[in-house]
Structure formats: C-alpha cells, structure tokens
Design a protein around this motif. Structure first.
Motif, mmCIF file in Angstrom:
data_model
loop_
_atom_site.group_PDB
_atom_site.id
_atom_site.type_symbol
_atom_site.label_atom_id
_atom_site.label_comp_id
_atom_site.label_asym_id
_atom_site.label_seq_id
_atom_site.Cartn_x
_atom_site.Cartn_y
_atom_site.Cartn_z
ATOM 1 N N LEU A 104 0.853 -1.185 0.000
ATOM 2 C CA LEU A 104 0.000 0.000 0.000
ATOM 3 C C LEU A 104 0.889 1.235 0.000
ATOM 4 C CD1 LEU A 104 -2.469 -1.073 2.852
ATOM 5 C CD2 LEU A 104 -2.892 -1.231 0.391
ATOM 6 N N LEU A 105 0.597 2.177 -0.881
ATOM 7 C CA LEU A 105 1.306 3.454 -0.904
ATOM 8 C C LEU A 105 0.309 4.514 -0.437
ATOM 9 C CD1 LEU A 105 3.869 5.074 -1.617
ATOM 10 C CD2 LEU A 105 2.908 5.396 -3.912
ATOM 11 N N CYS A 106 0.580 5.107 0.706
ATOM 12 C CA CYS A 106 -0.394 6.000 1.349
ATOM 13 C C CYS A 106 0.147 7.428 1.477
ATOM 14 C CB CYS A 106 -0.739 5.486 2.740
ATOM 15 S SG CYS A 106 -1.155 3.734 2.791
ATOM 16 N N ILE A 107 -0.749 8.389 1.285
ATOM 17 C CA ILE A 107 -0.420 9.800 1.477
ATOM 18 C C ILE A 107 -1.418 10.384 2.472
ATOM 19 C CG2 ILE A 107 -0.218 12.073 0.401
ATOM 20 C CD1 ILE A 107 0.478 10.702 -2.206
ATOM 21 N N ASN A 108 -0.898 10.967 3.544
ATOM 22 C CA ASN A 108 -1.738 11.554 4.592
ATOM 23 C C ASN A 108 -1.406 13.039 4.738
ATOM 24 O OD1 ASN A 108 -2.789 8.886 5.417
ATOM 25 N ND2 ASN A 108 -0.688 8.539 6.089
ATOM 26 N N PHE A 109 -2.400 13.881 4.491
ATOM 27 C CA PHE A 109 -2.188 15.328 4.463
ATOM 28 C C PHE A 109 -2.738 15.984 5.724
ATOM 29 C CE2 PHE A 109 -4.050 19.492 2.842
ATOM 30 C CZ PHE A 109 -2.866 20.203 3.011
ATOM 31 N N ASP A 110 -1.892 16.757 6.390
ATOM 32 C CA ASP A 110 -2.275 17.530 7.576
ATOM 33 C C ASP A 110 -2.483 18.986 7.145
ATOM 34 O OD1 ASP A 110 -2.588 18.778 9.985
ATOM 35 O OD2 ASP A 110 -0.658 18.169 10.840
ATOM 36 N N ASP A 111 -3.747 19.437 7.151
ATOM 37 C CA ASP A 111 -4.061 20.761 6.608
ATOM 38 C C ASP A 111 -4.113 21.859 7.667
ATOM 39 O OD1 ASP A 111 -6.384 20.271 7.984
ATOM 40 O OD2 ASP A 111 -7.737 20.645 6.298
ATOM 41 N N ARG A 112 -3.604 21.610 8.871
ATOM 42 C CA ARG A 112 -3.735 22.600 9.952
ATOM 43 C C ARG A 112 -3.138 23.953 9.594
ATOM 44 N NH1 ARG A 112 -1.056 20.100 15.041
ATOM 45 N NH2 ARG A 112 0.376 19.411 13.408
ATOM 46 N N ARG A 113 -1.963 23.964 9.010
ATOM 47 C CA ARG A 113 -1.313 25.248 8.686
ATOM 48 C C ARG A 113 -2.120 26.022 7.660
ATOM 49 N NH1 ARG A 113 4.572 25.490 7.033
ATOM 50 N NH2 ARG A 113 4.026 23.838 5.559
ATOM 51 N N TYR A 114 -2.704 25.326 6.696
ATOM 52 C CA TYR A 114 -3.480 25.988 5.647
ATOM 53 C C TYR A 114 -4.806 26.507 6.192
ATOM 54 C CZ TYR A 114 -0.015 23.618 2.829
ATOM 55 O OH TYR A 114 1.174 23.173 2.314
ATOM 56 N N LYS A 115 -5.397 25.728 7.091
ATOM 57 C CA LYS A 115 -6.654 26.143 7.713
ATOM 58 C C LYS A 115 -6.437 27.397 8.558
ATOM 59 C CE LYS A 115 -10.503 24.265 10.439
ATOM 60 N NZ LYS A 115 -10.500 25.205 11.571
ATOM 61 N N ALA A 116 -5.339 27.417 9.319
ATOM 62 C CA ALA A 116 -5.039 28.588 10.148
ATOM 63 C C ALA A 116 -4.774 29.817 9.283
ATOM 64 C CB ALA A 116 -3.824 28.292 11.034
ATOM 65 N N LEU A 117 -4.044 29.630 8.189
ATOM 66 C CA LEU A 117 -3.756 30.734 7.274
ATOM 67 C C LEU A 117 -5.039 31.276 6.658
ATOM 68 C CD1 LEU A 117 -1.709 32.488 5.753
ATOM 69 C CD2 LEU A 117 -1.518 30.659 4.050
ATOM 70 N N SER A 118 -5.925 30.366 6.242
ATOM 71 C CA SER A 118 -7.192 30.769 5.639
ATOM 72 C C SER A 118 -8.031 31.583 6.620
ATOM 73 C CB SER A 118 -7.965 29.522 5.190
ATOM 74 O OG SER A 118 -9.258 29.864 4.734
ATOM 75 N N GLU A 119 -8.087 31.127 7.867
ATOM 76 C CA GLU A 119 -8.875 31.837 8.872
ATOM 77 C C GLU A 119 -8.293 33.222 9.154
ATOM 78 O OE1 GLU A 119 -9.101 29.335 12.257
ATOM 79 O OE2 GLU A 119 -10.474 27.895 11.318
ATOM 80 N N ASN A 120 -6.966 33.319 9.186
ATOM 81 C CA ASN A 120 -6.340 34.617 9.449
ATOM 82 C C ASN A 120 -6.602 35.609 8.319
ATOM 83 O OD1 ASN A 120 -5.257 33.954 11.948
ATOM 84 N ND2 ASN A 120 -3.383 33.105 11.061
#
Length: 224
Positions: A104-120
């Motif tokens: 299995l080749l898996c990619i797991n994306f953590d979007d916390r930084r992008y979510k914080a940037l969007s909110e700011n």
C-alpha cells in the motif's frame, strides 16, 4: 512484496515526501508483514510513525475484504493520528503480476497550517464570529467515523476501542460482562485487528479473559 518492489516504491516515497512538503506524510506498507508493515516513510512526524510500524485498520480491511480486486485506490478519506488530528488520506493498492495485493502506498495530508492561514486571511475582512461560523465543523463526528487510524501497535488500537466502548456505555473496566467482551471483540474483528500476530493474546489480556475465549468470540461473531 519482493525486494525489487520495495526498492522502487521506497524511492517514490522519498521523492513524494520531498516534492509535496512536510505536511504530507508518504508511507509504504508491505502487506506480508502486518506487525512491521511500514518499510518506508517520509515526513513521519505527521502521524508520529516510523519504519517498522504496524498495518492500519484500513489496510487490514482492504486485505481481508479484498477491496483491491475491485478498485486500484481510494482517495480523500479521513484518517486520525495518534493525537486525534484529522488527516486527509489516500491509498494506492500496489499489485503484483498476478494482480494480488503486495503493498500500500499512502499519502496523509495535515491541513492545519493551511486552515489557520485561511482563517487569518478571512479575519482581515470579516468579524471573528462570522469566520468561526463559516469555518468550523464537528470534529468529534469526523474522529468517530474516520476510516483509518494510525497507531503504533495492535495493543494501542485494542486499548482505544475498549476505552471508547467503556466510555460510551458508562462501564468500569472491571465490570465487563460476557456480552460486553463479545461486543468489543466484534468491533475489533470488523476492523481486521485479529489478522495481526499477537492481537488475540493482547485482546485477552485487556479484556481479562483467556485466549480460547477470544477465539470462541471470534467464531461466534463470524457465524452470526
């Protein structure tokens, strides 16, 4: 997974990890070893895993249900890290020349930084309350219903399932009935955890019963 495939896909893991950046974890699983399944990983800080880590519940379900025979991949589903962060996950089913699952080749994306940037950015032109209403979501529901969870061992996953069951039903750990144990075993069985070597022994330990009892429960839920 043979050595040639491991080498080839390990290079792909390293490449994708560097190309996508630190918020994307890339993992290669060998399905022949459920306990030490992870053979290559990039940006392991995302889920706090490393080489030698076990197969996930999602991977076990893919194997046991033979999903790979009907599809080549699954994209954009929710995964949950050990510290309960929500990740966007996608998995490629690696098949051999006989079209059987090899890895299995898996990619797991953590979007916390992008979510914080969007909110700011939104806060520059909208009141904080409006931003909160338009960007918030019920994370507890996502966590409870996530398809994949990233643990360091079968023991951690069994403990998580048991703790959740006890909490939801208001049952002290020393007051488990036979029906309670059967229900917990059913949940674990559906997750494919008993495909992992040593899982039966660990379940017996945490449920305070014998290994033959766990096997009896497994047979019972499989035949219902």
């Amino acid at each position: 997974m043979n050595d040639a495939m491991k080498k080839q896909y390990s290079i792909i893991v390293e490449f994708l990890g560097k190309a996508l950046g630190p918020d994307y974890e890339v993992v290669l699983h060998d399905v022949d070893d459920h306990i030490n399944s992870i053979v290559a990983i990039a940006n392991g800080h995302v889920s706090h895993r490393s080489v030698g880590g076990p197969m996930t519940n999602f991977g076990l379900e893919v194997i046991s249900e033979e999903r790979y025979k009907k599809e080549d991949y699954k994209i954009n589903y929710n995964g949950i890290s050990k510290d309960q962060r929500i990740l966007r996950s996608s998995t490629l089913f690696i098949k051999d020349e006989k079209d059987e699952i090899a890895g299995l080749l898996c990619i797991n994306f953590d979007d916390r930084r992008y979510k914080a940037l969007s909110e700011n950015i939104l806060k520059l032109c909208h009141p904080d309350k409006l931003v909160e209403l338009n960007t918030s979501y019920d994370s507890s529901t996502i966590v409870d219903n996530a398809e994949e969870r990233f643990y360091g061992s079968a023991a951690e996953e069994i403990s998580s399932v048991l703790d959740k069951y006890l909490s939801e039903n208001g049952i002290p750990s020393d007051r488990l009935s036979q029906d309670d144990r059967l229900h917990v075993v059913d949940i674990l069985n559906q997750k494919g955890i008993f495909m992992v070597k040593g899982a039966v022994k660990e379940a017996a330990k945490q449920l305070a019963c014998s290994e033959p009892t766990i096997y009896r429960y497994i047979n019972k839920v499989n035949n219902e």
